[in-house]
Design a protein around this motif. Structure first.
Motif, PDB file in Angstrom:
ATOM      1  N   LYS A  25       0.808  -1.212   0.000  1.00  0.00           N
ATOM      2  CA  LYS A  25       0.000   0.000   0.000  1.00  0.00           C
ATOM      3  C   LYS A  25       0.845   1.268   0.000  1.00  0.00           C
ATOM      4  CE  LYS A  25      -3.705  -2.452   0.345  1.00  0.00           C
ATOM      5  NZ  LYS A  25      -4.644  -2.573  -0.762  1.00  0.00           N
ATOM      6  N   LYS A  26       2.028   1.193  -0.612  1.00  0.00           N
ATOM      7  CA  LYS A  26       2.941   2.326  -0.534  1.00  0.00           C
ATOM      8  C   LYS A  26       2.498   3.504  -1.385  1.00  0.00           C
ATOM      9  CE  LYS A  26       7.043  -0.430   0.498  1.00  0.00           C
ATOM     10  NZ  LYS A  26       8.399  -0.818   0.069  1.00  0.00           N
ATOM     11  N   THR A  27       1.694   3.236  -2.431  1.00  0.00           N
ATOM     12  CA  THR A  27       1.313   4.314  -3.326  1.00  0.00           C
ATOM     13  C   THR A  27       0.280   5.205  -2.680  1.00  0.00           C
ATOM     14  OG1 THR A  27       1.693   2.852  -5.183  1.00  0.00           O
ATOM     15  CG2 THR A  27       0.424   4.841  -5.611  1.00  0.00           C
ATOM     16  N   SER A  28       0.549   6.464  -2.567  1.00  0.00           N
ATOM     17  CA  SER A  28      -0.388   7.402  -1.956  1.00  0.00           C
ATOM     18  C   SER A  28      -1.318   7.959  -3.019  1.00  0.00           C
ATOM     19  CB  SER A  28       0.375   8.554  -1.295  1.00  0.00           C
ATOM     20  OG  SER A  28       1.142   9.236  -2.249  1.00  0.00           O
ATOM     21  N   GLU A  29      -2.469   8.502  -2.590  1.00  0.00           N
ATOM     22  CA  GLU A  29      -3.415   9.066  -3.535  1.00  0.00           C
ATOM     23  C   GLU A  29      -2.912  10.388  -4.070  1.00  0.00           C
ATOM     24  OE1 GLU A  29      -7.231   9.340  -1.830  1.00  0.00           O
ATOM     25  OE2 GLU A  29      -7.407   7.205  -1.423  1.00  0.00           O
ATOM     26  N   GLY A  30      -3.245  10.651  -5.366  1.00  0.00           N
ATOM     27  CA  GLY A  30      -2.821  11.898  -5.972  1.00  0.00           C
ATOM     28  C   GLY A  30      -3.514  13.069  -5.317  1.00  0.00           C
ATOM     29  N   ASN A  43     -10.608  10.299 -12.829  1.00  0.00           N
ATOM     30  CA  ASN A  43     -10.909  10.662 -11.444  1.00  0.00           C
ATOM     31  C   ASN A  43     -10.743   9.514 -10.450  1.00  0.00           C
ATOM     32  OD1 ASN A  43     -11.773  13.438 -12.024  1.00  0.00           O
ATOM     33  ND2 ASN A  43     -13.471  12.456 -13.099  1.00  0.00           N
ATOM     34  N   SER A  44     -10.035   8.485 -10.843  1.00  0.00           N
ATOM     35  CA  SER A  44      -9.805   7.356  -9.942  1.00  0.00           C
ATOM     36  C   SER A  44      -9.082   7.809  -8.674  1.00  0.00           C
ATOM     37  CB  SER A  44      -8.945   6.294 -10.640  1.00  0.00           C
ATOM     38  OG  SER A  44      -8.498   5.331  -9.710  1.00  0.00           O
ATOM     39  N   PRO A  45      -9.438   7.249  -7.519  1.00  0.00           N
ATOM     40  CA  PRO A  45      -8.682   7.564  -6.299  1.00  0.00           C
ATOM     41  C   PRO A  45      -7.257   7.037  -6.350  1.00  0.00           C
ATOM     42  CG  PRO A  45     -10.248   5.791  -5.905  1.00  0.00           C
ATOM     43  CD  PRO A  45     -10.570   6.329  -7.257  1.00  0.00           C
ATOM     44  N   TYR A  46      -6.978   6.175  -7.321  1.00  0.00           N
ATOM     45  CA  TYR A  46      -5.628   5.624  -7.463  1.00  0.00           C
ATOM     46  C   TYR A  46      -4.764   6.428  -8.434  1.00  0.00           C
ATOM     47  CZ  TYR A  46      -7.368   1.640  -4.874  1.00  0.00           C
ATOM     48  OH  TYR A  46      -7.909   0.840  -3.897  1.00  0.00           O
ATOM     49  N   TRP A  78     -15.470   0.893 -26.018  1.00  0.00           N
ATOM     50  CA  TRP A  78     -15.715   2.037 -25.137  1.00  0.00           C
ATOM     51  C   TRP A  78     -14.417   2.743 -24.741  1.00  0.00           C
ATOM     52  CZ3 TRP A  78     -17.422  -2.917 -24.555  1.00  0.00           C
ATOM     53  CH2 TRP A  78     -16.697  -3.758 -23.692  1.00  0.00           C
ATOM     54  N   THR A  79     -13.346   1.967 -24.582  1.00  0.00           N
ATOM     55  CA  THR A  79     -12.063   2.578 -24.246  1.00  0.00           C
ATOM     56  C   THR A  79     -11.528   3.380 -25.425  1.00  0.00           C
ATOM     57  OG1 THR A  79     -11.639   0.663 -22.842  1.00  0.00           O
ATOM     58  CG2 THR A  79      -9.793   2.151 -23.251  1.00  0.00           C
ATOM     59  N   SER A  80     -11.675   2.816 -26.610  1.00  0.00           N
ATOM     60  CA  SER A  80     -11.254   3.538 -27.807  1.00  0.00           C
ATOM     61  C   SER A  80     -12.032   4.845 -27.956  1.00  0.00           C
ATOM     62  CB  SER A  80     -11.458   2.653 -29.047  1.00  0.00           C
ATOM     63  OG  SER A  80     -11.119   3.340 -30.228  1.00  0.00           O
ATOM     64  N   GLU A  81     -13.325   4.786 -27.737  1.00  0.00           N
ATOM     65  CA  GLU A  81     -14.163   5.982 -27.870  1.00  0.00           C
ATOM     66  C   GLU A  81     -13.790   7.052 -26.856  1.00  0.00           C
ATOM     67  OE1 GLU A  81     -18.239   3.752 -29.518  1.00  0.00           O
ATOM     68  OE2 GLU A  81     -18.051   4.338 -27.401  1.00  0.00           O
ATOM     69  N   GLY A  82     -13.363   6.646 -25.673  1.00  0.00           N
ATOM     70  CA  GLY A  82     -13.060   7.615 -24.627  1.00  0.00           C
ATOM     71  C   GLY A  82     -11.609   8.004 -24.503  1.00  0.00           C
ATOM     72  N   LEU A  83     -10.733   7.365 -25.277  1.00  0.00           N
ATOM     73  CA  LEU A  83      -9.295   7.512 -25.062  1.00  0.00           C
ATOM     74  C   LEU A  83      -8.804   8.956 -25.165  1.00  0.00           C
ATOM     75  CD1 LEU A  83      -6.655   6.074 -24.439  1.00  0.00           C
ATOM     76  CD2 LEU A  83      -6.409   5.590 -26.891  1.00  0.00           C
ATOM     77  N   SER A  84      -9.214   9.663 -26.182  1.00  0.00           N
ATOM     78  CA  SER A  84      -8.744  11.046 -26.342  1.00  0.00           C
ATOM     79  C   SER A  84      -9.130  11.910 -25.149  1.00  0.00           C
ATOM     80  CB  SER A  84      -9.309  11.655 -27.632  1.00  0.00           C
ATOM     81  OG  SER A  84      -8.771  11.028 -28.775  1.00  0.00           O
ATOM     82  N   ASP A  85     -10.365  11.754 -24.671  1.00  0.00           N
ATOM     83  CA  ASP A  85     -10.806  12.546 -23.527  1.00  0.00           C
ATOM     84  C   ASP A  85     -10.127  12.103 -22.237  1.00  0.00           C
ATOM     85  OD1 ASP A  85     -12.480  14.259 -24.919  1.00  0.00           O
ATOM     86  OD2 ASP A  85     -14.196  12.908 -24.770  1.00  0.00           O
ATOM     87  N   ILE A  86      -9.753  10.832 -22.146  1.00  0.00           N
ATOM     88  CA  ILE A  86      -8.982  10.373 -20.988  1.00  0.00           C
ATOM     89  C   ILE A  86      -7.638  11.094 -20.950  1.00  0.00           C
ATOM     90  CG2 ILE A  86      -7.732   8.406 -20.013  1.00  0.00           C
ATOM     91  CD1 ILE A  86     -10.069   6.635 -21.019  1.00  0.00           C
ATOM     92  N   VAL A  87      -6.959  11.131 -22.073  1.00  0.00           N
ATOM     93  CA  VAL A  87      -5.666  11.814 -22.137  1.00  0.00           C
ATOM     94  C   VAL A  87      -5.823  13.294 -21.801  1.00  0.00           C
ATOM     95  CG1 VAL A  87      -3.775  12.516 -23.661  1.00  0.00           C
ATOM     96  CG2 VAL A  87      -4.684  10.176 -23.792  1.00  0.00           C
ATOM     97  N   LYS A  88      -6.813  13.937 -22.390  1.00  0.00           N
ATOM     98  CA  LYS A  88      -7.022  15.362 -22.132  1.00  0.00           C
ATOM     99  C   LYS A  88      -7.353  15.613 -20.660  1.00  0.00           C
ATOM    100  CE  LYS A  88      -8.664  16.210 -26.839  1.00  0.00           C
ATOM    101  NZ  LYS A  88      -9.865  16.471 -27.691  1.00  0.00           N
ATOM    102  N   GLY A  89      -8.152  14.733 -20.067  1.00  0.00           N
ATOM    103  CA  GLY A  89      -8.499  14.889 -18.664  1.00  0.00           C
ATOM    104  C   GLY A  89      -7.302  14.740 -17.748  1.00  0.00           C
ATOM    105  N   LEU A  90      -6.441  13.788 -18.048  1.00  0.00           N
ATOM    106  CA  LEU A  90      -5.225  13.597 -17.257  1.00  0.00           C
ATOM    107  C   LEU A  90      -4.310  14.812 -17.378  1.00  0.00           C
ATOM    108  CD1 LEU A  90      -4.544   9.879 -18.211  1.00  0.00           C
ATOM    109  CD2 LEU A  90      -5.233  10.698 -15.951  1.00  0.00           C
ATOM    110  N   ARG A  91      -4.200  15.336 -18.575  1.00  0.00           N
ATOM    111  CA  ARG A  91      -3.354  16.513 -18.782  1.00  0.00           C
ATOM    112  C   ARG A  91      -3.950  17.745 -18.114  1.00  0.00           C
ATOM    113  NH1 ARG A  91      -1.492  15.539 -25.106  1.00  0.00           N
ATOM    114  NH2 ARG A  91       0.184  14.055 -24.618  1.00  0.00           N
ATOM    115  N   ASP A  92      -5.272  17.841 -18.094  1.00  0.00           N
ATOM    116  CA  ASP A  92      -5.906  18.954 -17.393  1.00  0.00           C
ATOM    117  C   ASP A  92      -5.569  18.938 -15.902  1.00  0.00           C
ATOM    118  OD1 ASP A  92      -7.051  19.966 -19.671  1.00  0.00           O
ATOM    119  OD2 ASP A  92      -9.036  19.080 -19.322  1.00  0.00           O
ATOM    120  N   LYS A  93      -5.255  17.761 -15.385  1.00  0.00           N
ATOM    121  CA  LYS A  93      -4.844  17.640 -13.989  1.00  0.00           C
ATOM    122  C   LYS A  93      -3.340  17.801 -13.815  1.00  0.00           C
ATOM    123  CE  LYS A  93      -8.644  15.032 -12.019  1.00  0.00           C
ATOM    124  NZ  LYS A  93      -9.017  13.904 -11.123  1.00  0.00           N
TER     125      LYS A  93
END
Length: 279
Positions: free
Chosen positions: A41-46, A233-236, A250-265
């Motif tokens: 459990k060493k990984t802490s939440e972002g 928005n995963s707690p991990y 579904w992953t293919s359809e959402g992939l671009s927005d996943i990348v953009k969302g991660l970068r927005d963070k």
């Protein structure tokens, strides 16, 4: 696609690459994690806040010079990606398993358009035809790393050492015949390595890689909106998160927005060429 049914929490790992899940409602709220990650459990939440546009532009992708350096390592305690020295800690690694099935080429095109590196972990049974082999070559030629996910996606714990070696080495041989080089990363089906598979991977000069979280095999996340939301928005989600996704609609359809969302963070999508591997 092979379908593998999970029978309970202790076998949660076995759902990672199956097409369906029988996880209970409570379990479905939890992300998939590798066996080692569950125990450690060493990984802490972002906890980082989104950056402004200027800061994102500066950190969204590494410079050409940085791409050539090996300034990250794989933490086998929790399968996160750790910086060496003063390398940016706020990175995520994108990985796509079970490629190239139906959507891998589109996913590669979408990632390329965003200048988002990733590793495509391939199965040999998706390389049966000249067309499938050509798809893999196109993905590689776009600059994406190709990883070994075994030839037939068998559970390594359930087959003999001889068969384990065949599953791993024969796929390396096939990949090399298609793209001209052997994989540098190995991901065992269901995250289930054995002592012998570790030995074979080392002999093949491949670094072991599992993941820190993923969700796209769970029924409740099998649509574009749901998979985008949970992956971003995963707690991990934290520094060095190793994201497991699959070649699925579904992953293919959402992939671009996943990348953009991660970068927005504020997360940089890490080039796997910057990860120190077995020499």
């Amino acid at each position: 696609m092979k379908k593998i049914l999970a029978t309970g929490l202790t076998l949660l790992l076995l759902t990672a690459c199956s097409s369906e899940s029988t996880t209970t409602n409570e379990e479905a709220k939890k992300p998939e994690q590798s066996e080692v990650d569950k125990e450690n459990k060493k990984t802490s939440e972002g906890s980082a806040s989104p950056k402004n546009d200027t800061e994102q532009e500066e950190t969204s992708e590494p410079s050409e010079e940085a791409v050539q350096s090996k300034d990250y390592t794989i933490n086998e305690n929790n399968w996160s990606i750790n910086p060496i020295g003063d390398a940016n800690p706020k990175v995520v690694l994108l990985t796509i398993d079970d490629a190239p099935d139906q959507h891998a080429l589109q996913m590669a095109n979408d990632l390329k358009a965003l200048n988002a590196p990733a590793i495509f972990f391939v199965n040999g049974h998706f390389l049966d035809t000249p067309e499938e082999k050509e798809t893999l070559k196109k993905i590689h030629d776009m600059g994406f790393a190709i990883g070994n996910h075994t030839f037939s996606h068998s559970s390594l714990k359930e087959i003999s050492p001889e068969k384990q070696k065949e599953e791993i080495v024969s796929l390396n041989d096939l990949i090399e015949s298609i793209i001209g080089e052997r994989p540098k990363f190995f991901r065992a089906p269901f995250g289930q390595n054995t002592d012998y598979s570790r030995q074979v991977a080392a002999e093949e000069k491949m670094s072991l890689m599992n993941w820190t979280y993923g969700y796209d095999w769970e029924k409740q996340y099998q649509n574009k909106e749901a998979i985008i939301d949970i992956m971003v928005n995963s707690p991990y989600l934290n520094d060095g998160a190793n994201l497991l996704m699959h070649d699925r609609t579904w992953t293919s359809e959402g992939l671009s927005d996943i990348v953009k969302g991660l970068r927005d963070k504020g997360y940089e999508t890490l080039d796997p060429n910057r990860i120190k591997t077995v020499e």
